[in-house]
Enzyme design. Structure first.
Site, short mmCIF file in Angstrom:
data_model
loop_
_atom_site.label_atom_id
_atom_site.label_comp_id
_atom_site.label_asym_id
_atom_site.label_seq_id
_atom_site.Cartn_x
_atom_site.Cartn_y
_atom_site.Cartn_z
N ASP A 140 -4.78 -9.24 2.03
CA ASP A 140 -5.69 -9.10 0.90
C ASP A 140 -6.03 -10.48 0.33
O ASP A 140 -7.19 -10.86 0.18
CB ASP A 140 -5.00 -8.24 -0.17
CG ASP A 140 -6.01 -7.55 -1.07
OD1 ASP A 140 -7.21 -7.56 -0.74
OD2 ASP A 140 -5.60 -7.01 -2.11
N TYR A 177 0.83 -1.22 0.00
CA TYR A 177 0.00 0.00 0.00
C TYR A 177 0.86 1.26 0.00
O TYR A 177 0.38 2.33 -0.39
CB TYR A 177 -0.91 0.03 1.22
CG TYR A 177 -2.35 -0.33 0.93
CD1 TYR A 177 -2.71 -0.93 -0.27
CD2 TYR A 177 -3.35 -0.08 1.85
CE1 TYR A 177 -4.01 -1.28 -0.52
CE2 TYR A 177 -4.66 -0.42 1.60
CZ TYR A 177 -4.99 -1.02 0.42
OH TYR A 177 -6.29 -1.37 0.17
N ASP A 213 1.90 -19.21 2.44
CA ASP A 213 1.50 -20.20 1.43
C ASP A 213 0.83 -21.40 2.10
O ASP A 213 -0.25 -21.85 1.69
CB ASP A 213 2.68 -20.62 0.54
CG ASP A 213 3.94 -20.92 1.34
OD1 ASP A 213 3.99 -20.57 2.53
OD2 ASP A 213 4.88 -21.49 0.76
N LYS A 239 5.60 -14.39 5.13
CA LYS A 239 6.43 -15.17 4.22
C LYS A 239 7.89 -14.86 4.57
O LYS A 239 8.74 -14.55 3.72
CB LYS A 239 6.08 -14.75 2.77
CG LYS A 239 6.64 -15.60 1.69
CD LYS A 239 6.03 -16.98 1.58
CE LYS A 239 6.77 -17.77 0.52
NZ LYS A 239 6.78 -19.21 0.74
#
Ligand code: NAD
Length: 425
Positions: free
Chosen positions: A312, A161, A288, A231
């Protein structure tokens, strides 16, 4: 505060919501608050008025009265102000502290900044909160959709963002490449030829306040776990750092018997961790794998805290498990402020046809009520929406996936919810 606006009127019968303690997230909510509302673009013109009526009915049924203050953004603002996001609207949402909005269109292409992102950043709504829970009667692709009862906290001001990117072929991108190759010594990873480069800033302040909000929510709502989804195995100094800062909040700012930090949870199952009874466990999962766990072990997750982009993806995927965009609510939280808004956009193809599902905006209002401490009104809204859907009265998006459903318009659906509010109260 003067509460004077250029082109909108402040309702004279209502009272403004006042801040008691910004840092402690405390507001003083009168029984007749003034609440700014943006109906929105596209299907916002349909679902905005419908949700407003339903929320008024729930407030009335619990002995209160909302004085709505219509404010404008997007197309409706261009008509009145000749600009997309007028000062009146930003100031009203800022000053009245609790507000709700429908979707706003962001045209694809250069030169148009997302109004949603602008509002969230200008007023520092740093946590985008998206609950995903199953309501009886909603068509879902899952075998046991009722196992989903999760709340996602998505960081709302940084990561992608913050949007620092350099376009291939520009002088700027070549300057960045030179800096990375020559000054920082990463010549082996920057291939020759055209290149696009993006920066992904993740700060201590941004990470900690988001995780703190998620933990506070978990404590207040009696949840068992907060899962930091990142991640960090690949992006160690951004996503990995987010998780480390999050664990620090859990370890340093709460008592062990209230919040238990489990920094080794990546390598252990929940059964192997010895958690004090009644404590909220703060654990971590790689993004993931999390997409898999969310489907295979849905009931293990309560509250998720994530950097912007993970949030998101994850929250949209979670939303699909319990019925999709028509019923996916959300809200943006800052300190002592909330701007409720559904996950969905303006769905231009359905705009102005009185067809869209107002549930997502109505249930965003439920989140707003919950934050205001109007828990009885919040419960009433959710129960009335569930009662309506489970009786088979649904809008087109659900009707096409259900046998024997009664397909109704946006307005008819809202009226049915209001009848159920009256019956249930
Ligand atoms: P979208 O959410 O508007 O619509 C995608 C599809 O989902 C629609 O075609 C429709 O089939 C379905 N859908 C969405 N909401 C529904 C509802 N309430 N009832 C029934 N069906 C519904 O996504 P999009 O088409 O990718 O985006 C359209 C515009 O909305 C773009 O300009 C985008 O930037 C904007 N947008 C705004 C917001 C926001 O205001 N917060 C969020 C997402 C997208």
């Amino acid at each position: 505060m003067s509460h004077e606006y250029e082109k909108v009127d402040v309702p004279s019968d209502g009272e403004p919501i006042e801040v008691v303690d910004e840092e402690a997230d405390e507001l003083d909510i009168p029984e007749n608050p003034i609440i700014p509302i943006v109906h929105g673009d596209g299907i916002g013109k349909d679902v905005g008025p419908a949700a407003q009526k339903v929320l008024s009915a729930a407030a009335d049924a619990t002995g209160r009265n909302i004085e709505w203050m219509r404010v404008y953004a997007g197309e409706s603002a261009r008509e009145r102000y000749d600009e997309n996001l007028p000062e009146d609207t930003v100031r009203a949402i800022d000053e009245f502290r609790v507000a709700i909005k429908g979707p706003l269109t962001t045209p694809v292409g250069a030169g148009f900044r997302s109004l949603n992102v602008a509002l969230r950043q200008t007023l520092d709504f740093y946590a985008n909160v998206r609950p995903t829970y199953y309501l009886d009667g909603v068509p879902s692709p899952m075998k046991a959709p009722e196992e989903m009862n999760m709340v996602s906290f998505r960081e709302n001001t940084e990561d992608v963002y913050a949007g620092i990117e350099w376009e291939a072929g520009t002088d700027e991108v070549e300057q960045v490449r030179d800096f990375v190759e020559d000054d920082m010594g990463f010549d082996d990873v920057m291939h020759e030829g055209e290149i696009g480069i993006g920066l992904k800033p993740i700060t201590e302040k941004g990470s900690k306040r988001l995780v703190r909000k998620a933990i506070d929510y978990a404590i207040e709502h009696d949840r068992d776990t907060v899962t930091l989804v990142h991640k960090g195995n690949i992006m160690k100094f951004t996503e990995g750092q987010f998780s480390e800062w999050g664990m620090e909040v859990a370890e340093e700012e709460y008592d062990d018997d209230e919040v238990f930090a489990a920094p080794d949870s990546l390598w252990e199952t929940q059964d192997e961790i010895d958690i004090p009874e009644d404590a909220v466990m703060v654990e971590e999962r790689l993004a993931d794998a999390m997409l898999q766990w969310m489907q295979l072990r849905t009931d293990e997750f309560d509250v998720l805290a994530m950097p912007n982009l993970n949030g998101d993806y994850l929250s949209d995927a979670a939303g699909a498990q319990i019925g999709g965009l028509g019923i996916a609510p959300g809200a943006n939280f800052g300190d002592a402020r909330v701007l409720a808004e559904p996950v969905h956009g303006s769905a231009p193809k359905r705009a102005g046809q009185d067809q869209a599902n107002p549930s997502a905006l109505i249930l965003s209002g439920e989140l707003m009520f919950d934050y205001m401490g109007w828990t009885d009104a919040a419960t009433l809204v959710r129960d009335a929406v569930e009662e309506t859907i489970s009786s088979g009265v649904v809008t087109y998006d659900f009707a096409r996936n259900l046998d024997d459903a009664q397909k109704v318009s946006t307005t008819e659906f809202a009226n049915e919810v209001i009848e159920n509010i009256e019956k249930l109260s």
